[in-house]
Design an enzyme around this catalytic site. Structure first.
Site, PDB file in Angstrom:
ATOM      1  N   CYS A 140     -52.969 -67.976 -21.580  1.00 29.30           N
ATOM      2  CA  CYS A 140     -52.445 -68.389 -22.881  1.00 29.30           C
ATOM      3  C   CYS A 140     -53.479 -69.233 -23.629  1.00 29.30           C
ATOM      4  O   CYS A 140     -53.970 -70.223 -23.097  1.00 29.30           O
ATOM      5  CB  CYS A 140     -51.172 -69.201 -22.679  1.00 29.30           C
ATOM      6  SG  CYS A 140     -50.559 -69.923 -24.200  1.00 29.30           S
ATOM      7  N   CYS A 167     -50.252 -77.274 -25.292  1.00 29.56           N
ATOM      8  CA  CYS A 167     -48.799 -77.139 -25.387  1.00 29.56           C
ATOM      9  C   CYS A 167     -48.031 -77.957 -24.357  1.00 29.56           C
ATOM     10  O   CYS A 167     -47.186 -78.756 -24.709  1.00 29.56           O
ATOM     11  CB  CYS A 167     -48.438 -75.657 -25.305  1.00 29.56           C
ATOM     12  SG  CYS A 167     -46.710 -75.303 -25.036  1.00 29.56           S
ATOM     13  N   CYS A 224     -45.976 -74.991 -20.150  1.00 29.10           N
ATOM     14  CA  CYS A 224     -46.310 -74.519 -18.806  1.00 29.10           C
ATOM     15  C   CYS A 224     -47.247 -75.543 -18.169  1.00 29.10           C
ATOM     16  O   CYS A 224     -48.012 -76.199 -18.859  1.00 29.10           O
ATOM     17  CB  CYS A 224     -47.065 -73.186 -18.862  1.00 29.10           C
ATOM     18  SG  CYS A 224     -46.125 -71.814 -19.535  1.00 29.10           S
ATOM     19  N   CYS A 276     -45.693 -66.848 -27.499  1.00 30.48           N
ATOM     20  CA  CYS A 276     -45.583 -67.633 -26.274  1.00 30.48           C
ATOM     21  C   CYS A 276     -45.467 -66.637 -25.131  1.00 30.48           C
ATOM     22  O   CYS A 276     -44.569 -65.797 -25.126  1.00 30.48           O
ATOM     23  CB  CYS A 276     -44.340 -68.513 -26.348  1.00 30.48           C
ATOM     24  SG  CYS A 276     -43.889 -69.253 -24.768  1.00 30.48           S
ATOM     25  N   GLN A 313     -28.407 -69.407 -18.615  1.00 29.28           N
ATOM     26  CA  GLN A 313     -29.688 -69.425 -17.905  1.00 29.28           C
ATOM     27  C   GLN A 313     -30.766 -68.732 -18.727  1.00 29.28           C
ATOM     28  O   GLN A 313     -30.505 -67.697 -19.335  1.00 29.28           O
ATOM     29  CB  GLN A 313     -29.537 -68.729 -16.556  1.00 29.28           C
ATOM     30  CG  GLN A 313     -28.576 -69.434 -15.606  1.00 29.28           C
ATOM     31  CD  GLN A 313     -29.228 -70.600 -14.881  1.00 29.28           C
ATOM     32  OE1 GLN A 313     -30.418 -70.863 -15.043  1.00 29.28           O
ATOM     33  NE2 GLN A 313     -28.445 -71.303 -14.082  1.00 29.28           N
ATOM     34  N   TYR A 365     -19.695 -77.980 -10.735  1.00 30.07           N
ATOM     35  CA  TYR A 365     -20.743 -77.925 -11.766  1.00 30.07           C
ATOM     36  C   TYR A 365     -20.883 -76.485 -12.263  1.00 30.07           C
ATOM     37  O   TYR A 365     -21.967 -75.911 -12.244  1.00 30.07           O
ATOM     38  CB  TYR A 365     -22.087 -78.420 -11.227  1.00 30.07           C
ATOM     39  CG  TYR A 365     -22.043 -79.741 -10.507  1.00 30.07           C
ATOM     40  CD1 TYR A 365     -22.186 -80.941 -11.212  1.00 30.07           C
ATOM     41  CD2 TYR A 365     -21.857 -79.802  -9.122  1.00 30.07           C
ATOM     42  CE1 TYR A 365     -22.158 -82.161 -10.558  1.00 30.07           C
ATOM     43  CE2 TYR A 365     -21.830 -81.027  -8.461  1.00 30.07           C
ATOM     44  CZ  TYR A 365     -21.985 -82.199  -9.175  1.00 30.07           C
ATOM     45  OH  TYR A 365     -21.964 -83.393  -8.507  1.00 30.07           O
ATOM     46  N   GLU A 418     -16.304 -78.485 -14.416  1.00 33.02           N
ATOM     47  CA  GLU A 418     -17.499 -78.739 -15.227  1.00 33.02           C
ATOM     48  C   GLU A 418     -17.141 -79.833 -16.236  1.00 33.02           C
ATOM     49  O   GLU A 418     -16.030 -79.901 -16.736  1.00 33.02           O
ATOM     50  CB  GLU A 418     -17.880 -77.416 -15.920  1.00 33.02           C
ATOM     51  CG  GLU A 418     -18.657 -77.516 -17.202  1.00 33.02           C
ATOM     52  CD  GLU A 418     -20.061 -78.064 -16.998  1.00 33.02           C
ATOM     53  OE1 GLU A 418     -20.736 -77.651 -16.041  1.00 33.02           O
ATOM     54  OE2 GLU A 418     -20.457 -78.919 -17.802  1.00 33.02           O
ATOM     55  N   ASP A 447     -23.754 -76.617  -7.803  1.00 35.66           N
ATOM     56  CA  ASP A 447     -24.974 -76.344  -8.587  1.00 35.66           C
ATOM     57  C   ASP A 447     -25.187 -77.510  -9.549  1.00 35.66           C
ATOM     58  O   ASP A 447     -25.049 -77.367 -10.759  1.00 35.66           O
ATOM     59  CB  ASP A 447     -24.810 -75.010  -9.342  1.00 35.66           C
ATOM     60  CG  ASP A 447     -26.058 -74.628 -10.134  1.00 35.66           C
ATOM     61  OD1 ASP A 447     -27.100 -75.292  -9.985  1.00 35.66           O
ATOM     62  OD2 ASP A 447     -25.982 -73.650 -10.908  1.00 35.66           O
ATOM     63  N   CYS A 493     -31.732 -77.423  -8.604  1.00 36.75           N
ATOM     64  CA  CYS A 493     -32.932 -77.304  -9.452  1.00 36.75           C
ATOM     65  C   CYS A 493     -33.896 -78.449  -9.150  1.00 36.75           C
ATOM     66  O   CYS A 493     -34.880 -78.636  -9.850  1.00 36.75           O
ATOM     67  CB  CYS A 493     -32.549 -77.291 -10.921  1.00 36.75           C
ATOM     68  SG  CYS A 493     -31.554 -78.691 -11.426  1.00 36.75           S
TER      69      CYS A 493
HETATM   70  N1  SAH Z   1     -23.576 -73.264 -12.424  1.00 36.27           N
HETATM   71  C1  SAH Z   1     -23.942 -73.183 -13.825  1.00 36.27           C
HETATM   72  C2  SAH Z   1     -24.477 -74.480 -14.427  1.00 36.27           C
HETATM   73  C3  SAH Z   1     -25.326 -75.360 -13.585  1.00 36.27           C
HETATM   74  S1  SAH Z   1     -26.142 -76.657 -14.471  1.00 36.27           S
HETATM   75  C4  SAH Z   1     -24.915 -72.031 -14.039  1.00 36.27           C
HETATM   76  O1  SAH Z   1     -25.533 -71.548 -13.117  1.00 36.27           O
HETATM   77  O2  SAH Z   1     -25.061 -71.595 -15.183  1.00 36.27           O
HETATM   78  C5  SAH Z   1     -25.229 -78.096 -13.998  1.00 36.27           C
HETATM   79  C6  SAH Z   1     -23.939 -78.279 -14.768  1.00 36.27           C
HETATM   80  O3  SAH Z   1     -23.306 -79.458 -14.285  1.00 36.27           O
HETATM   81  C7  SAH Z   1     -24.103 -78.489 -16.266  1.00 36.27           C
HETATM   82  O4  SAH Z   1     -23.314 -77.521 -16.920  1.00 36.27           O
HETATM   83  C8  SAH Z   1     -23.557 -79.911 -16.511  1.00 36.27           C
HETATM   84  O5  SAH Z   1     -22.867 -80.021 -17.734  1.00 36.27           O
HETATM   85  C9  SAH Z   1     -22.623 -80.093 -15.356  1.00 36.27           C
HETATM   86  N2  SAH Z   1     -22.326 -81.483 -14.909  1.00 36.27           N
HETATM   87  C10 SAH Z   1     -23.143 -82.555 -14.925  1.00 36.27           C
HETATM   88  N3  SAH Z   1     -22.562 -83.601 -14.315  1.00 36.27           N
HETATM   89  C11 SAH Z   1     -21.327 -83.190 -13.894  1.00 36.27           C
HETATM   90  C12 SAH Z   1     -20.264 -83.807 -13.176  1.00 36.27           C
HETATM   91  N4  SAH Z   1     -20.339 -85.076 -12.783  1.00 36.27           N
HETATM   92  N5  SAH Z   1     -19.177 -83.069 -12.899  1.00 36.27           N
HETATM   93  C13 SAH Z   1     -19.106 -81.773 -13.287  1.00 36.27           C
HETATM   94  N6  SAH Z   1     -20.078 -81.134 -13.961  1.00 36.27           N
HETATM   95  C14 SAH Z   1     -21.184 -81.834 -14.271  1.00 36.27           C
END
Ligand code: SAH
Length: 455
Positions: free
Chosen positions: A75, A81, A84, A162, A286, A315, A336, A385, A412
């Site tokens: 790039c 930038c 990356c 990009c 995503q 989550y 969530e 997650d 993540c």
């Molecule tokens: N599983 C989903 C999102 C994961 S990202 C996917 O794969 O698309 C993590 C998520 O957790 C976000 O949407 C965020 O808003 C949520 N989050 C953050 N803190 C939280 C909590 N204490 N309880 C519930 N959700 C929460």
């Protein structure tokens, strides 16, 4: 730690590691020095720029020994930038480095040494993967530029393309930019808080080919709105939705509270596997759909569901993983914290005929799940997650109390994953397999799925 290292002195350093922003890490008598643009395995001459309490920063003056993983970043704007961090490393090298990082972090932070960490699942073609572009605009002599904020500054630099962005998004941004320019739309200026157009956003459904354009403006009024929209739609047949978002505030948060549809639908659609998703301007979705499928397939495999299983997805966001799981389970409970995401989750459940098999609730996972447990909701499998900071302790304790057969942890951030796995291991679970997935090639981010079983 104290050290004899001094600013402006020159040292020979051998680099062993990478930091989270892609700098090389070398040590002088055990004292870590962070040096941008140095790779593990390399040796070079470094000038010390800044000395802090436990570490220092240096600048690479000369490389004496190059890593076989070093490549020319493809790039042209890579250095300015900052989007990356690893383009100067071969893709194979990046995957090896991410694997090493996961293994080391699990051992160091989680004291987990005896688990299989599989090779990172990477992309066959690790370019042009992002489905969402959010591009700031600025006024320049002769017109509007749409680009990126230069590293560590708020200067906007022009960007024609990009390399990690879907090329259709690059095209959409440039066409929308030139149409706005033609109608004399002024860009927002941060310093004076004047002007109109702040960001151009393009979202692309990689499976459906549908595109949404979002114009983020400071003012509710967008001059020549009707003409601008007509021209966008005529020039870009992939566009199914044109939306305006009004952000009146002095802030670097992109979106404001008010969103209005200027043309077409409020949603575009996309698929991950067989599941269809409605995506609005503000929905979380995503950004690498191809690898999302790889990640969710792995989560589903690790969940190893039977048609009788009851599952909790903590989550859950817009219900992406929940709906994947619901294809195989008896019932999925998703929780969530963002109310709009739960609205999306419910809509997506309807869209896929899965509404009977899922229950979504707004709230903190650490508050809602203990409540479910009290009310008699059991879980054969729990999937989490969480965001980068990991799971709340109260949630981990509830998982330990609930004793599901399996826990699938999608993370993540390997560091908080390692910390939380230790708690779950001490609470009666065993980590049996770990699979890193490269969701963000050329950046230092690494997504990981871990499978735990009740001992
Ligand atoms: N599983 C989903 C999102 C994961 S990202 C996917 O794969 O698309 C993590 C998520 O957790 C976000 O949407 C965020 O808003 C949520 N989050 C953050 N803190 C939280 C909590 N204490 N309880 C519930 N959700 C929460």
């Amino acid at each position: 730690m104290s050290s004899a290292i001094e600013k402006n002195q020159q040292y020979t350093l051998t680099f062993e590691d990478l930091t989270h922003d892609g700098a090389g890490v070398g040590k002088i008598d055990g004292f870590p020095v962070f040096v941008p643009n140095a790779l593990p395995g390399e040796r070079g001459q470094v000038k010390i720029i800044k000395v802090k309490k436990g570490y220092a920063f240096g600048r690479l003056l000369q490389l004496d020994e190059e890593s076989p993983d070093r490549v020319e970043a493809p790039c042209p704007i890579y250095k300015q930038c900052g989007g990356c961090q690893l383009q100067h490393m071969s893709y194979e090298g990046q995957l090896k480095a991410k694997h090493k990082q996961v293994v080391e972090v699990l051992a160091r932070i989680g004291k987990i040494n005896d688990v299989t960490v599989h090779q990172v699942l990477g992309m066959k073609d690790p370019w042009r993967y992002r489905n969402k572009a959010q591009v700031p605009v600025a006024d320049r002599e002769g017109g509007l530029v749409a680009g990126f904020y230069q590293k560590r500054s708020h200067d906007i630099i022009d960007m024609q393309q990009c390399l990690i962005q879907q090329s259709t998004n690059d095209e959409v941004v440039q066409v929308v930019r030139s149409i706005c320019e033609k109608y004399g739309v002024r860009a927002y200026d941060e310093a004076s808080h004047r002007g109109v157009l702040r960001h151009i956003m393009a979202r692309y459904g990689a499976v459906t080919g549908e595109t949404m354009v979002v114009l983020v403006t400071r003012t509710a009024d967008l001059p020549h709105k009707k003409k601008i929209v007509e021209e966008i739609v005529a020039a870009l047949p992939q566009v199914k939705s044109v939306v305006q978002n009004v952000n009146t505030k002095r802030t670097n948060v992109i979106f404001g509270d008010e969103t209005r549809v200027l043309w077409g639908e409020e949603y575009i659609y996309d698929y991950i596997g067989d599941i269809k998703f409605a995506i609005s301007a503000r929905s979380f979705y995503q950004v690498n759909p191809e690898q999302t499928k790889v990640l969710y397939d792995k989560a589903l495999e690790y969940a190893n569901l039977s048609a009788e299983d009851s599952v909790i997805d903590a989550y859950c966001g817009i219900g992406t993983i929940s709906l994947f799981l619901a294809q195989q389970a008896k019932h999925v409970y998703g929780v969530e914290i963002v109310p709009e995401a739960i609205e999306d989750a419910k809509r997506n459940a309807e869209l896929n005929g899965l509404a009977e098999r899922v229950t979504f609730e707004v709230g903190e996972a650490e508050a809602v799940i203990p409540n479910w447990y009290k009310q008699g909701v059991g879980a054969d499998v729990i999937v989490v997650d969480p965001p980068r900071k990991g799971c709340d302790e109260a949630l981990l304790q509830t998982i330990i109390d609930m004793k599901p057969k399996r826990v699938v942890y999608v993370s993540c951030n390997p560091a908080t994953l390692a910390r939380d796995l230790r708690v779950l291991e001490d609470g009666g679970f065993k980590t049996v397999e770990v699979q890193p997935v490269d969701m963000f090639p050329h950046t230092t981010h690494c997504e990981v799925v871990a499978k735990l079983e009740l001992k």
